[in-house]
Design an enzyme around this catalytic site. Sequence first.
Site, PDB file in Angstrom:
ATOM      1  CG  ASN A 346      -2.211   0.789   0.948  1.00 14.58           C
ATOM      2  OD1 ASN A 346      -2.361   1.440  -0.090  1.00 14.58           O
ATOM      3  ND2 ASN A 346      -3.132   0.754   1.889  1.00 14.58           N
ATOM      4  CG  HIS A 377      -6.973   1.095   7.354  1.00 14.04           C
ATOM      5  ND1 HIS A 377      -5.757   1.694   7.578  1.00 14.04           N
ATOM      6  CD2 HIS A 377      -6.820   0.343   6.231  1.00 14.04           C
ATOM      7  CE1 HIS A 377      -4.904   1.311   6.640  1.00 14.04           C
ATOM      8  NE2 HIS A 377      -5.519   0.496   5.811  1.00 14.04           N
TER       9      HIS A 377
END
Length: 487
Positions: A346, A377
């Site tokens: 990521n 998140h």
Amino acid sequence: MAEPNIPFRTTGSKLLHPVSELLGVPLDQVNFLACQLCALLAAFWFRLYLSPNKASTSIRHAVPALLGAYFAIFCFGWYSLHIFTMVSICYCIMLKASIQNVHRYSLIAAMGYLILCQISRVYIFNYGLLSTDFSGPLMIITQKITTVAFQVHDGLCKKDEELTSEQQHLAVKARPTLLEYLSYNLSFLSILAGPCSNYKDYIAFIEGRHIAVKLLERNWKPNGYNRLPEPSPTRAIVYKLCITTGSLILFLSLTKAFPVVYIADDKFINEASFLARLSYTYIAMQAARPKYYFAWTLADAINNAAGYGFNGIDAQGQYRWDLISNLNIWHIETATSFKMYIDNWNIQTAAWLKRVCYDRAPHSRTAFTFFLSAVWHGVYPGYYFTFITAIPITFAARAMRNNFRHHFLSSRTKKVIYDIVTWAVTQLSICYTAAPFLLLAVEPTFKFYKSMYFYFHILSILVLLVLPIKPNTVKSQVHTSSNNKEN
């Protein structure tokens, strides 16, 4: 086939429901894949027929924004209004807020809106059952909104000597127009799966300066040519689509064959030995990766197909199309340190965290960065278990490396042994740390960690208590993708 009534729920279009039933794949996933495939075709069309020498800058801004808005509506229905609302609110902040505070207000507004949506999605409307939902694009847009806000603040408020070299390079000297802001945030190239890219890179791409800028940044030498080359992304696209196809096959076979939830199953925990539980955890966590490989590599290919993502020329003279790549699979699978894994997983989110948090935090940078990552998140407890667990493991891994690595560099044999051992430890530590991220809830997370005897928590604390603290010889855990690829 999955449980009835769950696979075919979606907040978006029902047009592809027959395809969903035929394939036995959840409708929200079918809609996502259909839009990404359409985005790939649209990206080719955009590069060929709306290139900078064939279309005006305004058209090249408007088309990506309109297509992105359509894809959002198709996938998420009226829930896409959250996406448009967030962008509208934050553009008002961009226009009206003082340049001294525009970055703070944008961060508070974007993160606050995202958190409210995450809470309502999970705990009120229970859309946690959907594997793709409107919160995904909101997460990407949150990154973009805060990225441009911080870079505008740097460009208009701070002096060059107050900025790092990277911040100077990325600083934006004017507030974006509405069309530029909408294009950057809603572009069909990245609205569904990202990645987030720097505002100046995106504007250079739209205006047709992207390739020239990157060649000049890399000190390109003309070698007798009168004009800059026009590198084709075809080879990179084909390569990435092959990875995408392979990842999809692995996802459809391995991921369903080795469900992660089994590591917290009472019967499995009671009957299997510790080594069996450890082995299954490793296999299940490995099997969970192809989903991310698929989504992020396809997103990268879509951007490349539009002509975006060029990153100069490498040492071998080959064109690089990895400017906004989100992962390096080889380095992930062969990582010999916790840091190396994080640097290659990521990547664009890690770069965003570095630029808006790590580089600006007054103290406790690693802890602040992991906390922001957890909040971004979502609100599932498992996310917080993962990032809180990562903090001591990160420091312990750094201490181990600083105290022992230099002893194994004197011969090739020692270095190979060191690499094998550290690879195994790294893979186990990643599995241990990331398991709650997929388990989501508190109860299965505690079951899993209890079944593992909290061994990595204990080892990390012991390392930090026993080993002497030496000066850190490595950079922060959160690096930009460009640094990753140049090292």
